[in-house]
Scaffold this motif. Structure first.
Motif: not given
Length: 421
Positions: A376-399
């Protein structure tokens, strides 16, 4: 790392003890429900109730903190958790357990909001990423260790219900005696579901489906073990395998996430988890294969949470990421409420294997939808993507908001480094 431990050891120790209590009560109720003769569907309603409370807590806890402060909210919620834990065996009926689980879910959600805002405040810009990583690790350690505590007593008695109550009570002592009050509390208003969907259909649909996967694991794994005829030690190992897989595979998948089209990684990860669940359906009688399947399912489903957040942020400006993250947490919570109910109904009518059937169906649906969105749409360039940050599904909106801030800061620093002469 040592500076983080010296500044936040009390909070991290307290959260590990809290996760010991939370991880134990979830598994213990699944086992005790079988002993009490509750039907699988009744237990699914009990387990789903936790996520109803958790979703409500994530919405209401910030306002409670603004009105009376972190310390009072933290202490009040902790007292409620401890009280409910020891009431479970005294009120052994499904309706009472549902009410208890709603209260427990609400209270733990509020505790996470409070603790994570404290942790964020105690860390510096240089140590915030390390602090969040340690926080996630001690949570996983607490949940896994809780499964071992299950072996210390008889699930049909009172002792195993007293242990998590004591653990929760003890957990608050080092935190409340050592943490300084924080500044005024504030969170960003979440985006509407329509706004989120317009930004990233894959992120919203995938996060909703993933909520069902996660809640089925967290809420129904012990129920599955009892219905499948596993012994108490086997149930303990089985539940642990999900979280060990999540801890081990989170970072390798995060490394790939920053180096390739995230939709391809989402597709591959979801399909791998879906096929691992299929193996458990057909060869679950082999306990070693069952453990391997649980390891892979947990190791693929939990990182998908962080992947969906990162992918959605690829289409946002930095100033919109926090509000989008809050909305994504809400979407995941909506999906989580239905997961145990659907799983329990199908297990009642089709047998224990329906537990993995639901997980497999949801994971493969994520993969199929990811493949569709790639057309449906092209992928953004890898250079333009945001960084990955490990987050648990049980985390609150603050985390989640803090994790996004860290990713933004890292991205800005990388851009400055690239542009510097």
């Amino acid at each position: 790392m040592f500076s983080v431990l010296s500044n936040s050891w009390a909070l991290l120790l307290g959260m590990m003890l809290l996760m010991l209590g939370n991880g134990l009560q979830g598994t213990l109720l699944g086992v005790r429900g079988e002993i009490e003769g509750f039907s699988t569907f009744q237990m699914s309603l009990v387990m789903s109730a936790y996520f109803i409370g958790f979703l409500g807590g994530s919405r209401l806890a910030p306002e409670m903190i603004r009105r009376v402060g972190h310390v009072r909210v933290f202490a009040a919620l902790g007292s409620m958790i401890s009280a409910v834990l020891i009431l479970y065996p005294a009120l052994a009926n499904a309706e009472a357990w549902m009410v208890g689980r709603i209260i427990i879910g609400f209270c733990f959600s509020g505790v996470y909001v409070t603790a994570e805002s404290w942790l964020n405040n105690s860390a510096t810009n240089e140590t915030r990423g390390q602090a969040l990583s340690l926080y996630m690790i001690v949570q996983m350690i607490g949940i896994v260790a809780a499964q071992g505590v299950l072996l210390l007593g008889d699930p049909s008695g009172y002792t195993l219900f007293i242990i998590p109550s004591v653990l929760v009570s003890v957990a608050f002592a080092p935190i409340l005696l050592s943490i300084q009050p924080t500044p005024a509390f504030d969170t960003t208003k979440p985006m509407t579901l329509k706004q989120l969907y317009n930004v990233s259909p894959l992120g919203v649909v995938g996060m909703f489906l993933l909520g069902g996967v996660f809640s089925a694991q967290f809420g129904m794994a012990a129920v599955y073990g009892g219905k499948a005829g596993l012994t108490i030690p086997q149930i303990s190992l089985f539940v642990s395998a999900f979280y060990i897989g999540a801890l081990v595979l989170q970072y390798p998948l995060g490394w790939f996430s920053d180096r390739m089209d995230r939709r391809v990684l989402i597709l591959a990860t979801a399909v791998l988890g879906g096929f691992a669940a299929l193996i458990a359906i057909f060869w679950g009688g082999n306990f070693n294969l069952l453990l391997a399947s649980a390891f892979i399912v947990g190791g693929t489903s939990n990182p998908l949470y962080s992947l969906f957040l990162a992918y959605t942020n690829d289409f946002l400006e930095h100033e919109d990421m926090a509000s989008a993250s809050g909305g994504m947490v809400f979407v995941n919570g909506l999906g989580a409420i239905s997961g145990p109910i659907i799983t329990g109904w199908l297990m009642t009518n089709l047998g224990a294997g329906a537990f993995f059937g639901v997980i497999s169906s949801l994971m493969l649906a994520i993969g199929i939808y990811a493949a569709f969105r790639m057309t449906q749409r092209a992928a953004p360039s890898v250079d333009d993507t945001s960084g990955f940050q490990s987050i648990m599904p049980s985390s609150s909106p603050v985390f989640v908001e803090v994790a996004r801030e860290i990713a933004i800061e890292n991205a800005i620093e990388e851009q400055l480094d690239e542009n510097s002469p």
